[in-house]
Design an enzyme around this catalytic site. Structure first.
Site, PDB file in Angstrom:
ATOM      1  N   HIS A 124      27.354   0.577  49.529  1.00 59.01           N
ATOM      2  CA  HIS A 124      27.443   1.464  48.355  1.00 59.01           C
ATOM      3  C   HIS A 124      26.817   2.828  48.685  1.00 59.01           C
ATOM      4  CE1 HIS A 124      26.962   2.870  44.167  1.00 59.01           C
ATOM      5  NE2 HIS A 124      27.812   1.929  43.842  1.00 59.01           N
ATOM      6  N   ILE A 130      24.560   5.991  47.850  1.00 58.48           N
ATOM      7  CA  ILE A 130      24.125   6.248  46.480  1.00 58.48           C
ATOM      8  C   ILE A 130      23.558   4.953  45.902  1.00 58.48           C
ATOM      9  CG2 ILE A 130      24.857   6.892  44.151  1.00 58.48           C
ATOM     10  CD1 ILE A 130      27.044   8.591  45.361  1.00 58.48           C
ATOM     11  N   GLY A 133      23.942   2.262  39.913  1.00 53.59           N
ATOM     12  CA  GLY A 133      23.336   2.459  38.597  1.00 53.59           C
ATOM     13  C   GLY A 133      22.744   1.188  38.026  1.00 53.59           C
ATOM     14  N   GLU A 138      17.926  -2.223  36.672  1.00 60.86           N
ATOM     15  CA  GLU A 138      17.085  -3.366  37.036  1.00 60.86           C
ATOM     16  C   GLU A 138      15.668  -2.911  37.401  1.00 60.86           C
ATOM     17  OE1 GLU A 138      15.476  -6.978  38.050  1.00 60.86           O
ATOM     18  OE2 GLU A 138      17.304  -6.564  36.915  1.00 60.86           O
TER      19      GLU A 138
END
Length: 221
Positions: A124, A130, A133, A138
């Site tokens: 990712h 990045i 989200g 979390e």
């Protein structure tokens, strides 16, 4: 006798003529020389004061201090070992590195150092790392857990659950090398129902990157 009187008269006249001249010129020379020396000294003094004010210790420290010494480290209210004693999470799902502010039963501010070594970056994304989200959410929920798992609110590791989120907004991407600073505030605690409402914001460089409202369940399993 006439010659003697003439010589005395000429002597007195010459003395009388010479004395006023010396008296008239000497005050002038004194009056001119004294102010000039004073004005020069005062100019030297004013210049030296100006130089001192421009080259003071504060300006020297700000201008000449190396960049690696200009930014102090975050304070450490709880280190990673103390955090591990409170949160049940472990690698690779522990997203809180340090607590920098703690108000028991009210709020917590903590940081997550985002590095290229985090195991989610290879997927990712491979070409543009990045932070996902959902993992920011979390991480903020774990910071909220540091509030809820404290004795001040009657919490413990055995009865803490992430119950829900609302009004979540992602403002800017968080990339490798960023420091995610997360603040979680306890808004409302209903001990009878075991529900706590919290508000959270995450920052990078003082700018909001994520925010939302969180529900924490503190009831039995």
């Amino acid at each position: 006798m006439a010659a003697t009187s003439n010589s005395l008269l000429s002597l007195t006249l010459s003395q009388s003529l010479n004395k006023p001249r010396s008296l008239s010129y000497s005050p002038t020379s004194l009056s001119l020389s004294a102010p000039r020396s004073l004005s020069l000294q005062s100019l030297h003094r004013s210049n030296s004061i100006t130089c001192c004010s421009l080259n003071g210790p504060n300006n020297t420290n700000n201008q000449d201090l190396p960049i690696e010494k200009k930014f102090p480290a975050f304070p450490s209210v709880m280190d990673i070992n103390q955090i591990r004693e409170i949160l049940p999470h472990r690698f690779p799902f522990l997203f809180v590195d340090r607590v920098i502010e703690y108000n028991p039963g009210v709020s917590v501010v903590a940081i997550k150092n985002v590095t290229i070594n985090d195991n989610f970056f290879p997927g990712h994304f491979p070409e543009r790392p990045i932070m996902p989200g959902v993992l920011m959410i979390e991480a903020m929920a774990q910071v909220g857990g540091l509030v809820m798992l404290q004795p001040e609110v009657g919490g413990s590791r055995e009865n803490f659950f992430f119950a829900g989120i609302d009004k979540v907004r992602f403002r800017k991407p968080v990339i490798a090398g960023d420091t995610l600073v997360m603040r979680m505030n306890l808004v409302k605690l209903q001990k009878r129902f075991g529900i706590a409402k919290m508000e959270g914001k995450a920052y990078v460089g003082g700018e909001v990157v994520c925010e939302g409202e969180f529900l924490m369940a503190t009831g039995s399993e």
